[in-house]
Design a protein around this motif. Structure first.
Motif, PDB file in Angstrom:
ATOM      1  N   LEU A  49     -15.105  11.221  17.364  1.00  0.00           N
ATOM      2  CA  LEU A  49     -16.752  11.342  17.937  1.00  0.00           C
ATOM      3  C   LEU A  49     -17.836  11.145  18.758  1.00  0.00           C
ATOM      4  CD1 LEU A  49     -17.581   9.669  14.024  1.00  0.00           C
ATOM      5  CD2 LEU A  49     -18.119  11.421  14.868  1.00  0.00           C
ATOM      6  N   LEU A  50     -17.342  10.223  19.817  1.00  0.00           N
ATOM      7  CA  LEU A  50     -17.017   9.631  20.999  1.00  0.00           C
ATOM      8  C   LEU A  50     -17.393  10.633  22.243  1.00  0.00           C
ATOM      9  CD1 LEU A  50     -18.575   7.397  22.835  1.00  0.00           C
ATOM     10  CD2 LEU A  50     -16.726   6.546  22.932  1.00  0.00           C
ATOM     11  N   ILE A  51     -16.298  11.228  21.453  1.00  0.00           N
ATOM     12  CA  ILE A  51     -16.322  12.419  22.681  1.00  0.00           C
ATOM     13  C   ILE A  51     -17.179  13.465  22.136  1.00  0.00           C
ATOM     14  CG2 ILE A  51     -14.169  14.787  22.843  1.00  0.00           C
ATOM     15  CD1 ILE A  51     -11.859  12.885  22.559  1.00  0.00           C
ATOM     16  N   GLU A  52     -17.514  13.972  20.861  1.00  0.00           N
ATOM     17  CA  GLU A  52     -18.307  14.750  20.897  1.00  0.00           C
ATOM     18  C   GLU A  52     -19.695  14.278  21.088  1.00  0.00           C
ATOM     19  OE1 GLU A  52     -17.718  18.099  18.953  1.00  0.00           O
ATOM     20  OE2 GLU A  52     -16.060  17.546  19.158  1.00  0.00           O
ATOM     21  N   ALA A  53     -20.032  12.450  21.194  1.00  0.00           N
ATOM     22  CA  ALA A  53     -21.448  12.518  21.668  1.00  0.00           C
ATOM     23  C   ALA A  53     -21.103  12.906  23.034  1.00  0.00           C
ATOM     24  CB  ALA A  53     -21.749  11.301  21.534  1.00  0.00           C
ATOM     25  N   LYS A  54     -20.281  13.130  23.768  1.00  0.00           N
ATOM     26  CA  LYS A  54     -20.542  12.872  25.640  1.00  0.00           C
ATOM     27  C   LYS A  54     -20.450  14.446  25.422  1.00  0.00           C
ATOM     28  CE  LYS A  54     -18.973   8.838  27.402  1.00  0.00           C
ATOM     29  NZ  LYS A  54     -20.208   8.199  28.529  1.00  0.00           N
ATOM     30  N   LYS A  55     -19.798  15.197  25.220  1.00  0.00           N
ATOM     31  CA  LYS A  55     -20.209  16.816  24.613  1.00  0.00           C
ATOM     32  C   LYS A  55     -21.470  17.460  24.605  1.00  0.00           C
ATOM     33  CE  LYS A  55     -15.385  17.580  23.815  1.00  0.00           C
ATOM     34  NZ  LYS A  55     -14.620  18.814  22.248  1.00  0.00           N
ATOM     35  N   LYS A  56     -21.705  16.572  23.917  1.00  0.00           N
ATOM     36  CA  LYS A  56     -23.480  16.921  23.531  1.00  0.00           C
ATOM     37  C   LYS A  56     -24.371  16.185  25.166  1.00  0.00           C
ATOM     38  CE  LYS A  56     -23.123  17.913  19.022  1.00  0.00           C
ATOM     39  NZ  LYS A  56     -24.201  17.245  17.361  1.00  0.00           N
ATOM     40  N   GLN A  57     -24.314  14.930  25.022  1.00  0.00           N
ATOM     41  CA  GLN A  57     -24.783  13.843  26.184  1.00  0.00           C
ATOM     42  C   GLN A  57     -25.073  15.084  27.655  1.00  0.00           C
ATOM     43  OE1 GLN A  57     -22.758  10.483  26.172  1.00  0.00           O
ATOM     44  NE2 GLN A  57     -24.406   9.887  24.829  1.00  0.00           N
ATOM     45  N   ARG A  58     -23.917  16.207  27.793  1.00  0.00           N
ATOM     46  CA  ARG A  58     -23.455  17.082  28.830  1.00  0.00           C
ATOM     47  C   ARG A  58     -25.211  17.752  29.536  1.00  0.00           C
ATOM     48  NH1 ARG A  58     -19.378  20.857  31.782  1.00  0.00           N
ATOM     49  NH2 ARG A  58     -20.395  21.065  34.007  1.00  0.00           N
ATOM     50  N   TYR A  59     -25.346  18.586  28.186  1.00  0.00           N
ATOM     51  CA  TYR A  59     -26.566  19.292  28.923  1.00  0.00           C
ATOM     52  C   TYR A  59     -27.724  18.803  27.731  1.00  0.00           C
ATOM     53  CZ  TYR A  59     -23.239  22.628  29.636  1.00  0.00           C
ATOM     54  OH  TYR A  59     -22.158  22.761  30.784  1.00  0.00           O
ATOM     55  N   LEU A  60     -27.286  17.765  26.708  1.00  0.00           N
ATOM     56  CA  LEU A  60     -28.762  16.931  26.196  1.00  0.00           C
ATOM     57  C   LEU A  60     -28.609  15.895  26.318  1.00  0.00           C
ATOM     58  CD1 LEU A  60     -27.952  19.450  22.502  1.00  0.00           C
ATOM     59  CD2 LEU A  60     -30.438  19.711  24.258  1.00  0.00           C
ATOM     60  N   ASN A  61     -29.288  15.249  26.933  1.00  0.00           N
ATOM     61  CA  ASN A  61     -29.655  14.135  26.928  1.00  0.00           C
ATOM     62  C   ASN A  61     -31.764  13.530  27.547  1.00  0.00           C
ATOM     63  OD1 ASN A  61     -29.140  11.477  27.457  1.00  0.00           O
ATOM     64  ND2 ASN A  61     -28.368  11.114  29.682  1.00  0.00           N
ATOM     65  N   LEU A  62     -32.298  13.515  25.906  1.00  0.00           N
ATOM     66  CA  LEU A  62     -33.381  14.206  26.367  1.00  0.00           C
ATOM     67  C   LEU A  62     -34.251  13.272  26.714  1.00  0.00           C
ATOM     68  CD1 LEU A  62     -33.773  17.265  23.245  1.00  0.00           C
ATOM     69  CD2 LEU A  62     -33.948  17.124  25.869  1.00  0.00           C
ATOM     70  N   ASP A  63     -35.883  12.978  26.871  1.00  0.00           N
ATOM     71  CA  ASP A  63     -36.278  11.668  26.639  1.00  0.00           C
ATOM     72  C   ASP A  63     -37.676  11.948  27.092  1.00  0.00           C
ATOM     73  OD1 ASP A  63     -37.303   8.923  27.571  1.00  0.00           O
ATOM     74  OD2 ASP A  63     -37.321   9.108  29.630  1.00  0.00           O
ATOM     75  N   ALA A  64     -38.209  11.370  25.214  1.00  0.00           N
ATOM     76  CA  ALA A  64     -39.651  12.221  25.728  1.00  0.00           C
ATOM     77  C   ALA A  64     -40.238  10.779  25.296  1.00  0.00           C
ATOM     78  CB  ALA A  64     -39.654  13.008  23.957  1.00  0.00           C
ATOM     79  N   GLY A  65     -42.090  10.852  25.869  1.00  0.00           N
ATOM     80  CA  GLY A  65     -42.860  10.357  26.240  1.00  0.00           C
ATOM     81  C   GLY A  65     -44.497  10.778  26.157  1.00  0.00           C
TER      82      GLY A  65
END
Length: 400
Positions: A49-65
């Motif tokens: 699960l941690l590996i899958e999270a790292k893969k998604k973080q490469r392109y989807l590391n969103l910050d909304a405000g």
């Protein structure tokens, strides 16, 4: 003649191939009882699960405000509102997360190797317990047989005491010896009962395996090849090298893409604002160089440990093999004395009843016979124990 030779060779091969195989189902259930595999499976899922999270973080590391403000200018009759909504995505442009994923994969492999270390320790403990239990069972049979023999002898001596051919003192000495034999028998019985109960805790649905005499079909190369300790050291060296790559990659820039929308009712403005931004973000750590050097030292330290671990593992092999060879020779050398001992004890018993030998001579014969039997039992199970350990640790089956 050729068919007979082939049959004999196949029989020998199957005997060697099945060496210690009776331990496997018993051991496998013990692994299940202790939840080793279940714990490892959960750890593996967590790493995945941690590996899958790292893969998604490469392109989807969103910050909304979102921000809201109210402004009251002196030259305006009324205040005006300003609402700012923004979203930013940080993209791992140069694949830094790939290095993180490789490190997690190595950590996942370490979890598996640590499981193998646990399994090996459990297997060694179970082999020791089973062989000790079987040795005590044989000693119990030995004392039970001797007890029944002595009981028959004492009845004959009691008759001789009544007839006046044997003094009462000899009967008393024999009864004392009988009491000692009974105490030893009861002690061995308690040991067997305790060990069986302990082994049942590990494997409640399998009978305690019967371990027979077996040959040694292990060699140092296979013994070292399956060593989880050596594999674990290699994996940790790779992890240390991977951490160096991870630190070296940390200075590489990330791409930042942002979108911003500003709503306002400022009467002096030109309406709402829409912004699309793109840029690079770099992280500079003043201690990075020191971290890399420290990690390099750690990598060298781990690699240097391999030689010591190899020597330790080879020393284990030599010790177990030497113990096997010594026990095998002793077991073989005691076969003939044991036959003579059984015959001698029987003859001495007859000779004592006929007054050809005195009581001290007969009791000495019992003592020597017991010592020979106990030495033979100890040698037998020491030989079996070391053969099973070396054979099984040179195969993959206990680590699977």
């Amino acid at each position: 003649m050729q068919k007979i030779t082939v049959f004999l060779l196949m029989t020998i091969f199957l005997t060697l191939a099945n060496a210690g195989s009776g331990m496997i189902p018993f051991y496998k259930e013990a692994v299940k009882t202790l939840s080793y595999q279940s714990t490892y499976t959960l750890e593996k899922k967590s790493r995945a699960l941690l590996i899958e999270a790292k893969k998604k973080q490469r392109y989807l590391n969103l910050d909304a405000g979102i921000m809201y403000g109210a402004t009251n200018a002196k030259l305006l009759a009324h205040h005006f509102n300003n609402t700012d909504i923004g979203i930013t995505d940080t993209i791992d442009l140069f694949g830094k997360n790939v290095e993180d994923i490789r490190l997690i994969q190595l950590q996942m492999k370490e979890d598996g190797l640590l499981l193998q270390v646990q399994k090996e320790k459990l297997f060694l403990s179970l082999v020791d317990m089973v062989t000790s239990c079987k040795a005590s069972e044989e000693k119990l049979k030995l004392y039970q047989k001797l007890y029944h023999t002595q009981a028959t002898l004492i009845e004959a001596v009691r008759s001789a005491v009544k007839s006046g051919t044997v003094p009462m003192l000899e009967l008393t000495r024999l009864e004392n010896i009988m009491a000692l034999i009974e105490a030893q028998r009861d002690q061995e019985k308690q040991i067997v009962t305790m060990m069986k109960a302990q082994l049942k805790l590990y494997s409640p649905h399998h009978a305690i395996p019967r371990l027979s005499e077996t040959g040694l079909h292990s060699d140092l190369r296979h013994f070292l090849a399956h060593s989880p300790q050596l594999k674990l050291n290699d994996n940790r060296a790779k992890q240390s090298s991977q951490k160096i790559k991870q630190i070296e990659q940390s200075w590489m820039p990330d791409a930042i893409i942002g979108a911003n929308q500003e709503y306002n009712n400022d009467p002096t403005a030109n309406g709402d604002n829409y912004t699309l931004s793109m840029g690079l973000s770099m992280h500079f750590d003043g201690g990075m160089t020191h971290d890399i050097e420290r990690q390099k030292v750690d990598a060298l330290r781990i690699k240097s440990q391999k030689k010591a671990l190899e020597i330790e593992r080879k020393a284990q092999y030599i010790a177990w093999k030497t113990q096997y060879q010594t026990a095998k020779k002793l077991f073989a050398s005691l076969r003939q004395p044991l036959k003579h001992s059984n015959v001698t004890l029987k003859n001495m018993r007859i000779a004592y009843l006929k007054h050809y030998v005195d009581l001290n001579t007969y009791l000495q014969t019992i003592k020597e016979s017991l010592a020979t039997h106990e030495a033979q039992i100890s040698a037998k199970y020491k030989m079996i124990q070391n053969a099973v350990i070396l054979n099984m640790l040179s195969e993959k089956i206990i680590y699977e």
